[in-house]
Design a protein around this motif. Structure first.
Motif, PDB file in Angstrom:
ATOM      1  N   LYS A   1      45.268  81.850  20.681  1.00  0.00           N
ATOM      2  CA  LYS A   1      45.042  80.472  21.086  1.00  0.00           C
ATOM      3  C   LYS A   1      45.434  79.527  19.953  1.00  0.00           C
ATOM      4  O   LYS A   1      45.225  79.826  18.779  1.00  0.00           O
TER       5      LYS A   1
ATOM      6  N   MET B   1      46.784  77.621  29.608  1.00  0.00           N
ATOM      7  CA  MET B   1      45.354  77.370  29.720  1.00  0.00           C
ATOM      8  C   MET B   1      44.944  76.433  28.599  1.00  0.00           C
ATOM      9  O   MET B   1      45.336  76.643  27.432  1.00  0.00           O
TER      10      MET B   1
ATOM     11  N   HIS C   1      43.833  75.092  33.960  1.00  0.00           N
ATOM     12  CA  HIS C   1      45.123  75.774  34.082  1.00  0.00           C
ATOM     13  C   HIS C   1      46.196  74.721  34.338  1.00  0.00           C
ATOM     14  O   HIS C   1      46.186  74.036  35.364  1.00  0.00           O
TER      15      HIS C   1
ATOM     16  N   THR D   1      37.722  74.791  31.165  1.00  0.00           N
ATOM     17  CA  THR D   1      39.055  75.352  30.955  1.00  0.00           C
ATOM     18  C   THR D   1      39.958  74.972  32.120  1.00  0.00           C
ATOM     19  O   THR D   1      39.595  75.148  33.281  1.00  0.00           O
TER      20      THR D   1
ATOM     21  N   GLU E   1      41.499  74.589  26.981  1.00  0.00           N
ATOM     22  CA  GLU E   1      40.039  74.545  27.041  1.00  0.00           C
ATOM     23  C   GLU E   1      39.474  73.602  25.980  1.00  0.00           C
ATOM     24  O   GLU E   1      40.024  73.463  24.883  1.00  0.00           O
TER      25      GLU E   1
ATOM     26  N   TYR F   1      40.982  71.195  20.997  1.00  0.00           N
ATOM     27  CA  TYR F   1      41.284  71.893  22.238  1.00  0.00           C
ATOM     28  C   TYR F   1      42.089  73.146  21.901  1.00  0.00           C
ATOM     29  O   TYR F   1      42.804  73.181  20.892  1.00  0.00           O
TER      30      TYR F   1
ATOM     31  N   CYS G   1      35.374  70.413  34.071  1.00  0.00           N
ATOM     32  CA  CYS G   1      36.632  69.836  33.582  1.00  0.00           C
ATOM     33  C   CYS G   1      36.678  68.324  33.785  1.00  0.00           C
ATOM     34  O   CYS G   1      37.737  67.709  33.617  1.00  0.00           O
TER      35      CYS G   1
END
Length: 332
Positions: free
Chosen positions: A83, A56, A49, A47, A58, A72, A41
């Motif tokens: 997503k 979430m 949080h 990913t 990613e 993203y 990250c």
């Protein structure tokens, strides 16, 4: 020998950066809000949080920040595996994509999908990404399709919480009833990027009230901002004094405690007088802003008067920078 200009320039640059208004951009390095749960990250695929919104996110990161134009994917436990795409600009703010707005009754998931504009929030003194054009789906069969704008609000205290109203013109569509209503709507007071936005039809009397409240809040915020600037300047001054005292106490060639005391009182006296100068006076017009005055005091004549030792001048410049860092850390 007086402190060399390059050292003062270094201290000045550090102070300007420390005292400048904060920029609202997506930086996932803050462990209080973000936690890396998979991959890299910082500089790679990972990913994250978002603990504040329980989402979430990613994608590919660079220096713990978003990359302009990179895709993203954002999701939430209530989206049940779905997503949404997001794309960010060079400023770290969203350009286009979907933004999960929050959660209402019966676990509905409102989502805005479209393009985002930039707005300078008058009460946060920061640039924000706000919905511009697209579709706001309430998650209950109601959608708002059209053009959006954001009207900032002061909230409980200027500069602390990002509040405002979203104004919308376009179609309110009821997918269940297959009906459509076109017109002007205004939201409840909402946090940027935060909770559920509830719209109601705009009335002339209510819009006039919002307009008047906005202008009244602008006037009230002036005193809030002045107090916040003064508090920050004093926090920074105290931190700098502590670091300078340590540096002077460990110096054998700069006059030790006496020079440190002179430096401290130059800083305190100048800062106090700049904050209390009568309106309209020459000193008030030149030095009303405590942050500006603090920069002048620390990087100007004060450093030059402390010592003739160039080595100590360098140490003092470092002490100033350390004091600023500690002040910023304490203020978070």
């Amino acid at each position: 020998m007086r402190a060399c200009p390059s050292r003062r320039a270094m201290a000045l640059a550090a102070l300007l950066a420390a005292l400048a208004p904060a920029v609202q951009a997506l930086d996932i390095s803050n462990a209080d809000f973000y936690r890396c749960v998979q991959g890299d990250c910082r500089d790679g695929q990972g990913t994250v949080h978002d603990m504040y919104q329980n989402q979430m996110l990613e994608g590919v990161w660079q220096g713990s920040k978003t990359i302009p134009g990179q895709r993203y994917l954002v999701s939430h436990p209530l989206t049940k595996g779905k997503k949404y795409e997001q794309f960010y600009g060079a400023d770290g703010l969203m350009d286009r994509g979907s933004q999960i707005r929050g959660f209402g009754a019966m676990n509905i998931v409102p989502v805005f999908t479209g393009t985002f504009g930039r707005m300078d929030h008058a009460f946060m003194r920061a640039r924000l990404a706000v919905p511009y054009e697209g579709v706001y789906a309430m998650g209950n069969g109601i959608e708002y399709r059209g053009r959006f704008d954001y009207m900032p609000a002061k909230g409980m205290e200027a500069g602390r919480i990002t509040m405002g109203h979203i104004i919308f013109y376009g179609d309110k569509v009821d997918l269940e009833d297959n009906s459509k209503e076109t017109g002007l709507f205004v939201s409840n007071s909402a946090v940027v990027g935060g909770g559920v936005v509830m719209f109601m039809p705009a009335r002339p009397d209510y819009m006039a009230l919002l307009q008047q409240q906005y202008h009244r809040d602008l006037q009230l915020a002036v005193s809030d901002f002045k107090q916040q600037e003064s508090e920050k300047a004093w926090r920074t001054a105290f931190a700098i004094l502590g670091q300078v005292a340590l540096t002077m106490a460990g110096s054998s060639g700069g006059g030790g405690g006496s020079s440190g005391n002179r430096f401290a009182m130059d800083l305190v006296s100048g800062l106090m007088k700049s904050a209390t100068a009568p309106e309209g006076s020459a000193s008030a017009s030149a030095n009303t802003d405590p942050s500006t005055r603090l920069i002048q005091l620390v990087t100007g004549a004060a450093l030059g008067k402390v010592t003739g030792d160039s080595g100590l001048s360098t140490s003092l410049a470092k002490a100033v920078a350390t004091g600023i860092e500690k002040s910023n850390a304490a203020g978070k």
